[in-house]
Scaffold this motif. Sequence first.
Motif, short mmCIF file in Angstrom:
data_model
loop_
_atom_site.label_atom_id
_atom_site.label_comp_id
_atom_site.label_asym_id
_atom_site.label_seq_id
_atom_site.Cartn_x
_atom_site.Cartn_y
_atom_site.Cartn_z
N GLN A 167 54.72 -26.66 2.82
CA GLN A 167 56.11 -27.05 2.62
C GLN A 167 56.88 -25.98 1.87
O GLN A 167 58.05 -25.70 2.17
CB GLN A 167 56.18 -28.38 1.86
CG GLN A 167 57.60 -28.91 1.66
CD GLN A 167 58.29 -29.20 2.97
OE1 GLN A 167 57.65 -29.59 3.94
NE2 GLN A 167 59.61 -28.99 3.01
N MET A 168 56.23 -25.35 0.89
CA MET A 168 56.88 -24.25 0.16
C MET A 168 57.21 -23.11 1.11
O MET A 168 58.31 -22.54 1.05
CB MET A 168 55.97 -23.78 -0.98
CG MET A 168 56.52 -22.61 -1.78
SD MET A 168 56.12 -20.98 -1.06
CE MET A 168 54.34 -20.95 -1.21
N ILE A 169 56.26 -22.74 1.98
CA ILE A 169 56.51 -21.67 2.95
C ILE A 169 57.68 -22.03 3.85
O ILE A 169 58.54 -21.19 4.15
CB ILE A 169 55.24 -21.41 3.79
CG1 ILE A 169 54.11 -20.86 2.92
CG2 ILE A 169 55.55 -20.45 4.93
CD1 ILE A 169 54.40 -19.51 2.29
N HIS A 170 57.74 -23.29 4.25
CA HIS A 170 58.85 -23.75 5.10
C HIS A 170 60.18 -23.53 4.40
O HIS A 170 61.15 -23.05 5.00
CB HIS A 170 58.66 -25.22 5.44
CG HIS A 170 59.73 -25.78 6.32
ND1 HIS A 170 59.81 -25.52 7.67
CD2 HIS A 170 60.78 -26.59 6.04
CE1 HIS A 170 60.85 -26.13 8.19
NE2 HIS A 170 61.47 -26.79 7.22
N GLY A 171 60.25 -23.88 3.10
CA GLY A 171 61.49 -23.70 2.36
C GLY A 171 61.80 -22.25 2.06
O GLY A 171 62.95 -21.81 2.21
N LEU A 172 60.81 -21.48 1.64
CA LEU A 172 61.04 -20.09 1.31
C LEU A 172 61.42 -19.27 2.54
O LEU A 172 62.16 -18.29 2.44
CB LEU A 172 59.78 -19.50 0.65
CG LEU A 172 59.87 -18.07 0.12
CD1 LEU A 172 61.00 -17.92 -0.90
CD2 LEU A 172 58.54 -17.65 -0.50
N SER A 173 60.94 -19.69 3.70
CA SER A 173 61.25 -18.97 4.93
C SER A 173 62.72 -19.07 5.31
O SER A 173 63.18 -18.34 6.20
CB SER A 173 60.39 -19.50 6.08
OG SER A 173 59.03 -19.21 5.85
N ARG A 174 63.48 -19.95 4.67
CA ARG A 174 64.93 -19.96 4.88
C ARG A 174 65.59 -18.73 4.28
O ARG A 174 66.71 -18.39 4.64
CB ARG A 174 65.54 -21.22 4.27
CG ARG A 174 65.14 -22.51 4.94
CD ARG A 174 66.03 -23.67 4.48
NE ARG A 174 65.83 -23.99 3.08
CZ ARG A 174 64.97 -24.91 2.62
NH1 ARG A 174 64.23 -25.57 3.50
NH2 ARG A 174 64.86 -25.15 1.35
N HIS A 175 64.89 -18.09 3.35
CA HIS A 175 65.48 -16.96 2.62
C HIS A 175 64.70 -15.67 2.78
O HIS A 175 65.17 -14.61 2.34
CB HIS A 175 65.55 -17.30 1.12
CG HIS A 175 66.14 -18.63 0.82
ND1 HIS A 175 67.47 -18.92 1.02
CD2 HIS A 175 65.57 -19.78 0.36
CE1 HIS A 175 67.71 -20.18 0.67
NE2 HIS A 175 66.57 -20.73 0.28
N ALA A 176 63.52 -15.73 3.33
CA ALA A 176 62.66 -14.55 3.34
C ALA A 176 61.73 -14.57 4.53
O ALA A 176 61.46 -15.61 5.14
CB ALA A 176 61.83 -14.50 2.05
#
Length: 699
Positions: free
Chosen positions: A173-182
């Motif tokens: 889930q963290m990767i999913h969210g961070l992938s919005r920015h990176a």
Amino acid sequence: MTEQPSVPTGTAHPTRSDGAARPIRDDRTAPSLAAADTPLRPAADAPLRIAVVGAGPKALYALEKLTALLDAAGSATATADDAGAARSESSAASGLTVTVIDPVAVPGTGAAYHPGQPHHLRLNVTAAILDEPATGDFPAYPSWVQGPYPQLADEPYPPRAVVGEYLAQRWQQMIHGLSRHARVEHARARVTDLRREGSAWHLTTDTAPADLGPVDEVLIATGHAAGHRGALVHHWSSPLPLVPAVLPAQRMLSAAHVPRGSRVAVRGGALTFIDACLTLTEGRGGTFTESTDVDATGGTEADAPSRLVHHRGPHEPDLIRPITRQGLLLDAKPDPGTPLTEAGERAVEQARARFTSDQGMGPDAVLAIVVDAATAMLEGTPAPKQHATASGRDARDTVVDSRAAVEHTLSTGAEPDLPRGPGRAEAALRRSIETAQGHRSPGPAWALGRVWQTLYSPISAALRGSDAPEEEWARFRQAAQALERFAFGPPLVNARKLLAMIDSGAVDLSWMDADVSIDAHGIHEAPVADSSDATAVGRHDDAPSGGDVDVVIDAVLTPPGLLNLTDELAGSLLRRGLVQVRPGRRGAMIDEAGSPVGRDDAPLVAADGRAVDGLALIGRPTEDHVIGHDSLNRHLHHEGRCWARRIAERITGADDPAPAVTAAPGVAASPAVPADGSAPAIPAEGSAPAAPAPAVAPE
């Protein structure tokens, strides 16, 4: 980080409690590394490249906080007109790249929580500390577990494998969210060297391509190092076969390495030793049931301490003998929700008021507060219980002065009335279980443990970056070893299982009582004391002989910090002058955001004469400068959050992308809530170190 048994994402879990197979991951589609949803544009023209070394809980929490800050900054700066256009861009267009480097197959789990381990290996802290992440987009563990494992909803100490599933899904889930920015990448490799070329960092790994870089920022969150120089495997010259580690348990403690009917010596008596015992009993078909025996001392059945009975399995070893330096095991901890007495609550609150948030405090002053609080707690406990057992009389029957009892217990690691000689280690374990069950009045060890446990957050904050003299810090570390035994021992259920194994003869503590030792040359009897006392050290009938052992297991953990490790990255940091370690300490000196500092707390200047910019360390590599890293409590330390703030400010060019990160809040734990041989050793390469014991970890 140390490689774990490979459990590919999406494979079935082999040991779910109800017998059913369950995927490690949930049914969400794996997020694209270039998912687009309001990406942030970097303030600088050049893209920002970040390397995160380690993929355990510490890295997870730091990246969750970074994601939350970037989400907040994006929401604050985006307008209705540009939002649609921003969503159509890829995250690569933002210029931010995050590369996580760790050989682990299941990111988020670290060394201790791999989802493939057997379910008899339990969490040693209450799972309630796993609250919602900083992003707020994933449930806390108590809510999550009700879906896949409803039968564990009320279990405070669930299997570590289940916690690993939770952490693995939370990482996704963290990767999913961070992938919005990176753009987010995972390199399955171990970092062996870190160096600077110009203004950028380059990392050397043990897999091709060996060079990873250039990058602008490096966060080291490696958790347990790969090995240490004190491990038996590096110097073992005994003809006895050596198993160099306990984890991964299925491989290291297999029947091929520890045969059925064998006589086993285990170096170490802490939490990893208990893991080994459970793997060699429950993991080999042994079972435990509640005893139906009536109290033999004349008390009612309700008054008698309940006990477990160990039923030997067909494939168990014949005997397990631990060898420890202190000659004592860890004390059992009370079940979650066990309240302190009114006097105990008052003692803790009075002690808490003596800590101030705006200044540090020396180790001697901290220990004085602990002793005062434990004394007050002990003096306010009810009269001793009347139930008598083999664990000895109540300490306060023989020691009137509570302060003297507390000071003696802290300085020696044992209560004043604990008998010496045969049976000593068992007596200490048994009385801690009886106290935790409410069948024995609390003694000084219990009081010290509860004070240390409940006050650990302000203690950690007060000692952060302490410049106390080396001799004062040495006194503190010696006292802390005893306090950790009293505060952060096994859950009551595991302590009761260990006692049942002692009662069944599966575990024999006689070598602990006899001060038997172990080193690279083998197992040694203690020197015979010059005494006619039949219980004197060295007078035991069970002293070791050459035919007493078939296999040796090393269950001693890699210590925290950077010194005396075989880990190549730790050596690189020290050799290149990228970190400094204060005399008498083990870990790197860092500032509030994990950046290395020098002895004067100024930014560190490396051997090449340049300031060490763009490097941060959090967790175990900083032990002693910051204490208590073996914890799943994300609120205890603030370095990861402060690092995330610094990175977010660098990305956005803003001084205040989100509400300020404050120092760690005063989260108090609940009362329940730290080698070459003639017989070849099992290769240590690729094996994981033992699971982190919360020796200095609050819950």
